[in-house]
Design a protein around this motif. Structure first.
Motif, mmCIF file in Angstrom:
data_model
loop_
_atom_site.group_PDB
_atom_site.id
_atom_site.type_symbol
_atom_site.label_atom_id
_atom_site.label_comp_id
_atom_site.label_asym_id
_atom_site.label_seq_id
_atom_site.Cartn_x
_atom_site.Cartn_y
_atom_site.Cartn_z
ATOM 1 N N LYS A 7 0.830 -1.209 0.000
ATOM 2 C CA LYS A 7 0.000 0.000 0.000
ATOM 3 C C LYS A 7 0.862 1.256 0.000
ATOM 4 O O LYS A 7 0.565 2.227 -0.694
ATOM 5 C CB LYS A 7 -0.923 0.031 1.230
ATOM 6 C CG LYS A 7 -1.989 -1.009 1.214
ATOM 7 C CD LYS A 7 -3.093 -0.602 0.278
ATOM 8 C CE LYS A 7 -4.228 -1.595 0.388
ATOM 9 N NZ LYS A 7 -5.259 -1.367 -0.581
ATOM 10 N N ILE A 8 1.934 1.239 0.776
ATOM 11 C CA ILE A 8 2.832 2.398 0.837
ATOM 12 C C ILE A 8 3.522 2.606 -0.506
ATOM 13 O O ILE A 8 3.624 3.733 -0.994
ATOM 14 C CB ILE A 8 3.860 2.234 1.979
ATOM 15 C CG1 ILE A 8 3.147 2.322 3.330
ATOM 16 C CG2 ILE A 8 4.959 3.276 1.891
ATOM 17 C CD1 ILE A 8 4.011 1.989 4.517
ATOM 18 N N ILE A 13 5.278 6.308 -1.994
ATOM 19 C CA ILE A 13 6.173 6.678 -0.903
ATOM 20 C C ILE A 13 7.332 5.694 -0.876
ATOM 21 O O ILE A 13 7.175 4.522 -0.565
ATOM 22 C CB ILE A 13 5.437 6.674 0.451
ATOM 23 C CG1 ILE A 13 4.270 7.640 0.417
ATOM 24 C CG2 ILE A 13 6.377 7.008 1.582
ATOM 25 C CD1 ILE A 13 4.641 9.088 0.184
ATOM 26 N N THR A 14 8.502 6.178 -1.228
ATOM 27 C CA THR A 14 9.711 5.364 -1.180
ATOM 28 C C THR A 14 10.301 5.442 0.228
ATOM 29 O O THR A 14 9.943 6.338 1.001
ATOM 30 C CB THR A 14 10.730 5.878 -2.207
ATOM 31 O OG1 THR A 14 11.084 7.217 -1.861
ATOM 32 C CG2 THR A 14 10.166 5.839 -3.620
ATOM 33 N N PRO A 15 11.213 4.541 0.564
ATOM 34 C CA PRO A 15 11.829 4.605 1.894
ATOM 35 C C PRO A 15 12.493 5.962 2.183
ATOM 36 O O PRO A 15 12.502 6.416 3.318
ATOM 37 C CB PRO A 15 12.864 3.484 1.858
ATOM 38 C CG PRO A 15 12.296 2.501 0.907
ATOM 39 C CD PRO A 15 11.607 3.323 -0.150
ATOM 40 N N ALA A 16 12.986 6.621 1.162
ATOM 41 C CA ALA A 16 13.615 7.922 1.359
ATOM 42 C C ALA A 16 12.597 8.994 1.740
ATOM 43 O O ALA A 16 12.926 9.971 2.408
ATOM 44 C CB ALA A 16 14.355 8.333 0.095
ATOM 45 N N ALA A 20 10.484 12.289 5.468
ATOM 46 C CA ALA A 20 9.788 13.539 5.170
ATOM 47 C C ALA A 20 8.326 13.447 5.588
ATOM 48 O O ALA A 20 7.763 14.413 6.115
ATOM 49 C CB ALA A 20 9.902 13.863 3.686
ATOM 50 N N CYS A 21 7.706 12.295 5.368
ATOM 51 C CA CYS A 21 6.315 12.106 5.783
ATOM 52 C C CYS A 21 6.173 12.232 7.303
ATOM 53 O O CYS A 21 5.224 12.850 7.796
ATOM 54 C CB CYS A 21 5.789 10.744 5.338
ATOM 55 S SG CYS A 21 5.342 10.658 3.605
ATOM 56 N N LEU A 22 7.122 11.666 8.040
ATOM 57 C CA LEU A 22 7.069 11.759 9.496
ATOM 58 C C LEU A 22 7.214 13.198 9.975
ATOM 59 O O LEU A 22 6.507 13.639 10.883
ATOM 60 C CB LEU A 22 8.150 10.879 10.127
ATOM 61 C CG LEU A 22 7.930 9.379 10.007
ATOM 62 C CD1 LEU A 22 9.138 8.622 10.533
ATOM 63 C CD2 LEU A 22 6.686 8.965 10.760
ATOM 64 N N ALA A 112 -0.075 14.147 5.105
ATOM 65 C CA ALA A 112 1.387 14.109 5.038
ATOM 66 C C ALA A 112 1.847 13.422 3.753
ATOM 67 O O ALA A 112 2.753 13.912 3.069
ATOM 68 C CB ALA A 112 1.955 13.388 6.259
ATOM 69 N N ILE A 113 1.218 12.312 3.404
ATOM 70 C CA ILE A 113 1.575 11.608 2.166
ATOM 71 C C ILE A 113 1.295 12.489 0.953
ATOM 72 O O ILE A 113 2.131 12.611 0.054
ATOM 73 C CB ILE A 113 0.815 10.259 2.066
ATOM 74 C CG1 ILE A 113 1.348 9.286 3.117
ATOM 75 C CG2 ILE A 113 0.934 9.662 0.665
ATOM 76 C CD1 ILE A 113 0.518 8.022 3.249
#
Length: 121
Positions: A7-8, A13-16, A20-22, A112-113
């Motif tokens: 889903k991510i 949304i990549t791990p990088a 930034a999302c947090l 955020a996403i």
């Protein structure tokens, strides 16, 4: 855990971008905290809220909070701050945020996403 990862990745949304999302999620959370506290503080000028203040002022935790607040924020630094209203507004905003958490938490994540994807494109 595999479904969550899929889903991510589908959301772009990549791990990088997770960091930034947090950060964006926490900025949104702090904004909601300060905004709700300010709105509650402003609403406490009304007569019905004043009656609630008198009732709540009888509790021990209220007096403890008021003493702590007066030590931290002296009237010299913030002369217009009404300690009683400030404490009650904080409690009211906490209740409001806890009640709205089922909508607020996923909303902050989605926002955020969206914002990270918007800024990175």
């Amino acid at each position: 855990m595999g479904k969550l990862r899929e889903k991510i990745e589908e959301a772009g949304i990549t791990p990088a971008k997770v960091g930034a999302c947090l950060v964006v999620h926490e900025i949104i959370g702090i904004s909601v905290l300060l905004g709700s506290w300010t709105v509650c503080y402003k609403l406490l000028k009304h007569n019905t809220a004043q009656r609630a203040l008198q009732t709540l002022a009888q509790h021990k935790t209220y007096n403890t909070g008021k003493t702590w607040l007066e030590r931290r924020f002296s009237t010299k630094r913030l002369p217009t701050l009404d300690a009683e209203r400030f404490i009650i507004a904080g409690a009211m905003s906490t209740v409001f945020r806890k009640i709205s958490a089922p909508v607020l938490a996923p909303g902050k994540i989605l926002l955020a996403i969206f914002l990270v994807r918007y800024w990175s494109s």
